[in-house]
Scaffold this motif. Structure first.
Motif, PDB file in Angstrom:
ATOM      1  N   THR A   1       0.854  -1.188   0.000  1.00  0.00           N
ATOM      2  CA  THR A   1       0.000   0.000   0.000  1.00  0.00           C
ATOM      3  C   THR A   1       0.890   1.238   0.000  1.00  0.00           C
ATOM      4  OG1 THR A   1      -0.109   0.323   2.408  1.00  0.00           O
ATOM      5  CG2 THR A   1      -1.591  -1.326   1.444  1.00  0.00           C
ATOM      6  N   PRO A   2       0.322   2.405  -0.254  1.00  0.00           N
ATOM      7  CA  PRO A   2       1.119   3.643  -0.188  1.00  0.00           C
ATOM      8  C   PRO A   2       1.742   3.847   1.192  1.00  0.00           C
ATOM      9  CG  PRO A   2      -0.947   4.039  -1.324  1.00  0.00           C
ATOM     10  CD  PRO A   2      -1.038   2.658  -0.765  1.00  0.00           C
ATOM     11  N   ALA A   3       1.118   3.266   2.228  1.00  0.00           N
ATOM     12  CA  ALA A   3       1.644   3.397   3.584  1.00  0.00           C
ATOM     13  C   ALA A   3       2.698   2.344   3.894  1.00  0.00           C
ATOM     14  CB  ALA A   3       0.502   3.307   4.597  1.00  0.00           C
ATOM     15  N   GLY A   4       3.009   1.504   2.910  1.00  0.00           N
ATOM     16  CA  GLY A   4       3.988   0.450   3.136  1.00  0.00           C
ATOM     17  C   GLY A   4       3.355  -0.927   3.112  1.00  0.00           C
ATOM     18  N   ASP A   5       4.151  -1.932   3.366  1.00  0.00           N
ATOM     19  CA  ASP A   5       3.655  -3.314   3.386  1.00  0.00           C
ATOM     20  C   ASP A   5       2.737  -3.519   4.582  1.00  0.00           C
ATOM     21  OD1 ASP A   5       5.153  -3.769   1.178  1.00  0.00           O
ATOM     22  OD2 ASP A   5       6.732  -4.908   2.192  1.00  0.00           O
ATOM     23  N   ARG A   6       1.617  -4.207   4.338  1.00  0.00           N
ATOM     24  CA  ARG A   6       0.660  -4.510   5.405  1.00  0.00           C
ATOM     25  C   ARG A   6       0.446  -6.013   5.454  1.00  0.00           C
ATOM     26  NH1 ARG A   6       0.402  -0.310   8.569  1.00  0.00           N
ATOM     27  NH2 ARG A   6      -1.619  -1.025   9.378  1.00  0.00           N
ATOM     28  N   LEU A   7       0.251  -6.525   6.647  1.00  0.00           N
ATOM     29  CA  LEU A   7       0.011  -7.945   6.847  1.00  0.00           C
ATOM     30  C   LEU A   7      -1.486  -8.179   6.990  1.00  0.00           C
ATOM     31  CD1 LEU A   7       1.236 -10.765   7.306  1.00  0.00           C
ATOM     32  CD2 LEU A   7       1.273 -10.247   9.760  1.00  0.00           C
ATOM     33  N   LEU A   8      -2.034  -9.118   6.182  1.00  0.00           N
ATOM     34  CA  LEU A   8      -3.471  -9.388   6.178  1.00  0.00           C
ATOM     35  C   LEU A   8      -3.733 -10.810   6.676  1.00  0.00           C
ATOM     36  CD1 LEU A   8      -4.374  -8.024   2.619  1.00  0.00           C
ATOM     37  CD2 LEU A   8      -4.181  -6.737   4.760  1.00  0.00           C
ATOM     38  N   LEU A   9      -4.788 -10.938   7.463  1.00  0.00           N
ATOM     39  CA  LEU A   9      -5.290 -12.258   7.831  1.00  0.00           C
ATOM     40  C   LEU A   9      -6.467 -12.540   6.908  1.00  0.00           C
ATOM     41  CD1 LEU A   9      -5.314 -14.739   9.663  1.00  0.00           C
ATOM     42  CD2 LEU A   9      -6.866 -13.502  11.194  1.00  0.00           C
ATOM     43  N   SER A  10      -6.306 -13.503   6.002  1.00  0.00           N
ATOM     44  CA  SER A  10      -7.316 -13.775   4.975  1.00  0.00           C
ATOM     45  C   SER A  10      -8.039 -15.092   5.252  1.00  0.00           C
ATOM     46  CB  SER A  10      -6.664 -13.839   3.586  1.00  0.00           C
ATOM     47  OG  SER A  10      -6.071 -12.606   3.263  1.00  0.00           O
ATOM     48  N   LYS A  11      -9.370 -15.005   5.285  1.00  0.00           N
ATOM     49  CA  LYS A  11     -10.201 -16.194   5.429  1.00  0.00           C
ATOM     50  C   LYS A  11     -10.976 -16.370   4.127  1.00  0.00           C
ATOM     51  CE  LYS A  11     -10.701 -15.708  10.445  1.00  0.00           C
ATOM     52  NZ  LYS A  11     -11.654 -15.647  11.594  1.00  0.00           N
ATOM     53  N   LYS A  12     -10.833 -17.543   3.514  1.00  0.00           N
ATOM     54  CA  LYS A  12     -11.416 -17.775   2.197  1.00  0.00           C
ATOM     55  C   LYS A  12     -12.271 -19.037   2.234  1.00  0.00           C
ATOM     56  CE  LYS A  12      -7.525 -15.508  -0.073  1.00  0.00           C
ATOM     57  NZ  LYS A  12      -6.477 -15.547  -1.118  1.00  0.00           N
ATOM     58  N   VAL A  13     -13.435 -18.960   1.608  1.00  0.00           N
ATOM     59  CA  VAL A  13     -14.343 -20.101   1.562  1.00  0.00           C
ATOM     60  C   VAL A  13     -14.754 -20.331   0.114  1.00  0.00           C
ATOM     61  CG1 VAL A  13     -16.368 -18.644   1.958  1.00  0.00           C
ATOM     62  CG2 VAL A  13     -16.472 -21.082   2.520  1.00  0.00           C
ATOM     63  N   PRO A  14     -14.795 -21.571  -0.350  1.00  0.00           N
ATOM     64  CA  PRO A  14     -15.168 -21.842  -1.746  1.00  0.00           C
ATOM     65  C   PRO A  14     -16.654 -21.587  -1.994  1.00  0.00           C
ATOM     66  CG  PRO A  14     -14.855 -23.894  -0.553  1.00  0.00           C
ATOM     67  CD  PRO A  14     -14.411 -22.805   0.366  1.00  0.00           C
ATOM     68  N   LEU A  15     -16.984 -21.080  -3.181  1.00  0.00           N
ATOM     69  CA  LEU A  15     -18.376 -20.906  -3.604  1.00  0.00           C
ATOM     70  C   LEU A  15     -18.771 -22.164  -4.379  1.00  0.00           C
ATOM     71  CD1 LEU A  15     -18.176 -17.187  -4.823  1.00  0.00           C
ATOM     72  CD2 LEU A  15     -19.056 -18.045  -2.629  1.00  0.00           C
ATOM     73  N   ILE A  16     -19.747 -22.903  -3.863  1.00  0.00           N
ATOM     74  CA  ILE A  16     -20.128 -24.204  -4.434  1.00  0.00           C
ATOM     75  C   ILE A  16     -21.557 -24.134  -4.962  1.00  0.00           C
ATOM     76  CG2 ILE A  16     -20.384 -26.658  -3.945  1.00  0.00           C
ATOM     77  CD1 ILE A  16     -18.346 -26.313  -1.709  1.00  0.00           C
ATOM     78  N   SER A  17     -21.761 -24.610  -6.186  1.00  0.00           N
ATOM     79  CA  SER A  17     -23.085 -24.605  -6.817  1.00  0.00           C
ATOM     80  C   SER A  17     -23.972 -25.681  -6.207  1.00  0.00           C
ATOM     81  CB  SER A  17     -22.946 -24.829  -8.327  1.00  0.00           C
ATOM     82  OG  SER A  17     -22.495 -26.163  -8.569  1.00  0.00           O
ATOM     83  N   ASP A  18     -25.271 -25.665  -6.584  1.00  0.00           N
ATOM     84  CA  ASP A  18     -26.203 -26.681  -6.096  1.00  0.00           C
ATOM     85  C   ASP A  18     -25.775 -28.081  -6.538  1.00  0.00           C
ATOM     86  OD1 ASP A  18     -27.657 -24.695  -4.931  1.00  0.00           O
ATOM     87  OD2 ASP A  18     -29.100 -24.505  -6.583  1.00  0.00           O
ATOM     88  N   ALA A  19     -25.060 -28.131  -7.657  1.00  0.00           N
ATOM     89  CA  ALA A  19     -24.604 -29.434  -8.165  1.00  0.00           C
ATOM     90  C   ALA A  19     -23.337 -29.904  -7.463  1.00  0.00           C
ATOM     91  CB  ALA A  19     -24.362 -29.342  -9.665  1.00  0.00           C
ATOM     92  N   GLY A  20     -22.832 -29.076  -6.530  1.00  0.00           N
ATOM     93  CA  GLY A  20     -21.645 -29.466  -5.788  1.00  0.00           C
ATOM     94  C   GLY A  20     -20.340 -29.112  -6.461  1.00  0.00           C
ATOM     95  N   GLU A  21     -20.402 -28.280  -7.503  1.00  0.00           N
ATOM     96  CA  GLU A  21     -19.188 -27.895  -8.199  1.00  0.00           C
ATOM     97  C   GLU A  21     -18.656 -26.569  -7.651  1.00  0.00           C
ATOM     98  OE1 GLU A  21     -19.999 -27.672 -12.314  1.00  0.00           O
ATOM     99  OE2 GLU A  21     -20.358 -29.835 -12.566  1.00  0.00           O
ATOM    100  N   VAL A  22     -17.333 -26.474  -7.505  1.00  0.00           N
ATOM    101  CA  VAL A  22     -16.711 -25.239  -7.030  1.00  0.00           C
ATOM    102  C   VAL A  22     -16.756 -24.197  -8.148  1.00  0.00           C
ATOM    103  CG1 VAL A  22     -14.585 -24.182  -6.211  1.00  0.00           C
ATOM    104  CG2 VAL A  22     -15.217 -26.470  -5.408  1.00  0.00           C
ATOM    105  N   GLN A  23     -17.373 -23.067  -7.847  1.00  0.00           N
ATOM    106  CA  GLN A  23     -17.511 -22.002  -8.834  1.00  0.00           C
ATOM    107  C   GLN A  23     -16.499 -20.872  -8.630  1.00  0.00           C
ATOM    108  OE1 GLN A  23     -19.856 -22.156 -11.383  1.00  0.00           O
ATOM    109  NE2 GLN A  23     -20.140 -24.247 -10.583  1.00  0.00           N
ATOM    110  N   GLY A  24     -15.923 -20.801  -7.447  1.00  0.00           N
ATOM    111  CA  GLY A  24     -14.987 -19.704  -7.139  1.00  0.00           C
ATOM    112  C   GLY A  24     -14.746 -19.634  -5.643  1.00  0.00           C
ATOM    113  N   ILE A  25     -14.311 -18.465  -5.171  1.00  0.00           N
ATOM    114  CA  ILE A  25     -14.091 -18.287  -3.728  1.00  0.00           C
ATOM    115  C   ILE A  25     -14.607 -16.920  -3.300  1.00  0.00           C
ATOM    116  CG2 ILE A  25     -12.062 -19.789  -3.667  1.00  0.00           C
ATOM    117  CD1 ILE A  25     -11.371 -16.207  -3.061  1.00  0.00           C
ATOM    118  N   CYS A  26     -14.936 -16.828  -2.029  1.00  0.00           N
ATOM    119  CA  CYS A  26     -15.267 -15.555  -1.394  1.00  0.00           C
ATOM    120  C   CYS A  26     -14.275 -15.372  -0.257  1.00  0.00           C
ATOM    121  CB  CYS A  26     -16.688 -15.569  -0.865  1.00  0.00           C
ATOM    122  SG  CYS A  26     -17.153 -14.041   0.000  1.00  0.00           S
ATOM    123  N   GLY A  27     -13.719 -14.185  -0.131  1.00  0.00           N
ATOM    124  CA  GLY A  27     -12.699 -13.972   0.885  1.00  0.00           C
ATOM    125  C   GLY A  27     -12.919 -12.719   1.699  1.00  0.00           C
ATOM    126  N   ILE A  28     -12.435 -12.741   2.929  1.00  0.00           N
ATOM    127  CA  ILE A  28     -12.441 -11.584   3.827  1.00  0.00           C
ATOM    128  C   ILE A  28     -11.031 -11.447   4.377  1.00  0.00           C
ATOM    129  CG2 ILE A  28     -13.356 -10.555   5.929  1.00  0.00           C
ATOM    130  CD1 ILE A  28     -15.880 -12.158   5.552  1.00  0.00           C
TER     131      ILE A  28
END
Length: 423
Positions: free
Chosen positions: A131-158
């Motif tokens: 970032t402009p303020a320098g390097d920042r450390l992030l704690l990232s929690k990610k969960v897969p986005l799964i369709s009704d058919a059980g297929e992974v469509q992507g991820i959602c992260g915070i």
């Protein structure tokens, strides 16, 4: 879908429904259509409220929230991510991390995304962000986005910025370690003080025991040698006083304010120490020479503590000559003015000397040249001399004995009056 897009889509559908209703001719069909319209309106309001709530939460969250397709292309990011990662939605939507961020940052993001999609469950990792303020450390929690058919469509992260938290944790950890070191040092000081008391008191007690044994021997003689017994008892009394002085001097040494200071005659201390150690000097076959300067200025100090310094130096010299057999065991004690403001007290022996390489640290605590020594006597001597504003030093060639001396400032007292007081 954004709120304006959501509203525009609903308006278009509503126009189509209105046009269809106008084409209905039968009243019964119109009534049924009105019921359907009402249900649609209710459903719409519910969806609208939920959409508004979700939009508000996402956009006002301090965390960086985002969604990506399976191929890594962004489908959503909130304002928190724009601010934290210094990007815009126009830069990110429909693009991958490799299109937006430096290669090393993009690689770690993609690696963690793939790991989350492969495990099929919530994953947690620490990631870096530039970032402009320098390097920042992030704690990232990610969960897969799964369709009704059980297929992974992507991820959602915070991702949450934990840079300041980690700094605080590190500062707290360092503070705890510092406190632990201080605690350990205090315990070490207590142990050193306890050991030093035992070390210093053992010397006069040993002398008392030695003189007591000698007295018993003279009592068994026929007739008893009363003059020798009287001399021995005098030395025992002197050693008892010395033991008491040891306690007083060590106690005063660790006080912030010492009220026991006064004019001190160092020559008198030297003569008294030699007198108290007469038995040990005789038993060890040590000859003594003194060169005590006449009219030596008095110093302002603690009588018991300075006596303890001289006693330790003389006692150490006696011990140093214990293995000397090829020459005379000679102890020399001298005092002399160094200049108008200081005096020098020196103790020399004819022992094997001290390795010149060790001269710089023999006054450190727990450093000793004796086989059974604890290395506290000289450390205490240095502390006492420094407390009196002086300096303690040693010199030796490592072959022909050693010289230990201390320099003390002259006390600003009336010499004649002080001598009368001291006697």
């Amino acid at each position: 879908m954004s709120q304006p897009e959501f509203e525009a889509h609903y308006a278009a559908l509503k126009r189509e429904i209105d046009a269809l209703e106008a084409d209905l001719a039968k009243p019964k069909a119109r009534k049924h259509f009105a019921d359907v319209r009402q249900r649609i309106e209710t459903l719409y309001e519910t969806l609208r409220e939920n959409h508004l709530l979700l939009h508000t939460v996402l956009e006002n969250s301090a965390a960086s929230i985002y969604a990506k397709r399976k191929d890594g292309r962004y489908t959503f990011l909130n304002r928190g991510m724009e601010m934290l990662c210094n990007v815009t939605r126009e830069q990110c939507l429909g693009r991958t991390d490799f299109d937006v961020f430096p290669i090393e940052i993009a690689q770690q993001y993609r690696s963690n995304d793939v790991a989350a999609m492969m495990t099929g469950k919530l994953s947690e990792s620490e990631e870096m962000s530039k970032t402009p303020a320098g390097d920042r450390l992030l704690l990232s929690k990610k969960v897969p986005l799964i369709s009704d058919a059980g297929e992974v469509q992507g991820i959602c992260g915070i991702s949450t910025d934990i840079t300041d938290l980690r700094r605080t944790e590190r500062a707290l950890r360092e503070a705890v370690e510092t406190l632990q070191r201080e605690r350990d040092n205090k315990l070490l000081n207590v142990e050193a003080a306890t050991a030093s008391i035992a070390h210093e008191v053992r010397q006069p007690l040993t002398a008392i025991a030695t003189n007591g044994d000698a007295a018993m021997s003279f009592l068994e003689m026929t007739p008893p040698d009363l003059d020798e017994l009287r001399a021995i008892l005098t030395r025992i009394i002197t050693d008892c006083h010395h033991a008491s002085e040891v306690f007083d001097s060590i106690s005063a040494l660790f006080k912030k304010v010492d009220h026991s200071r006064g004019p001190v005659d160092v020559n008198e201390i030297a003569r008294g120490v030699l007198q108290s150690l007469y038995g040990q000097l005789r038993d060890h076959g040590v000859a003594t020479e003194t060169e005590l300067a006449s009219d030596l200025p008095l110093v302002d100090g603690h009588q018991g503590q300075l006596r303890q310094v001289v006693f330790n130096l003389v006692h150490n010299a006696i011990d140093a000559m214990a293995t000397t057999t090829d020459k005379t065991r000679l102890l020399r004690v001298s005092t002399q003015p160094r200049d108008r403001n200081t005096i020098v007290v020196a103790v020399e022996d004819s022992g094997p000397g001290i390795d010149p390489g060790r001269l710089n640290n023999i006054f450190d605590a727990f450093v000793t040249t004796k086989a059974n020594g604890m290395g506290l006597g000289l450390a205490i001597c240095r502390m006492i001399v420094h407390r009196h504003g002086g300096q303690l030093s040693a010199s030796s060639d490592g072959k022909t004995g050693a010289r230990v001396q201390f320099v003390l400032p002259v006390g600003l007292v009336d010499t004649a009056l002080a001598r009368n007081v001291s006697h």
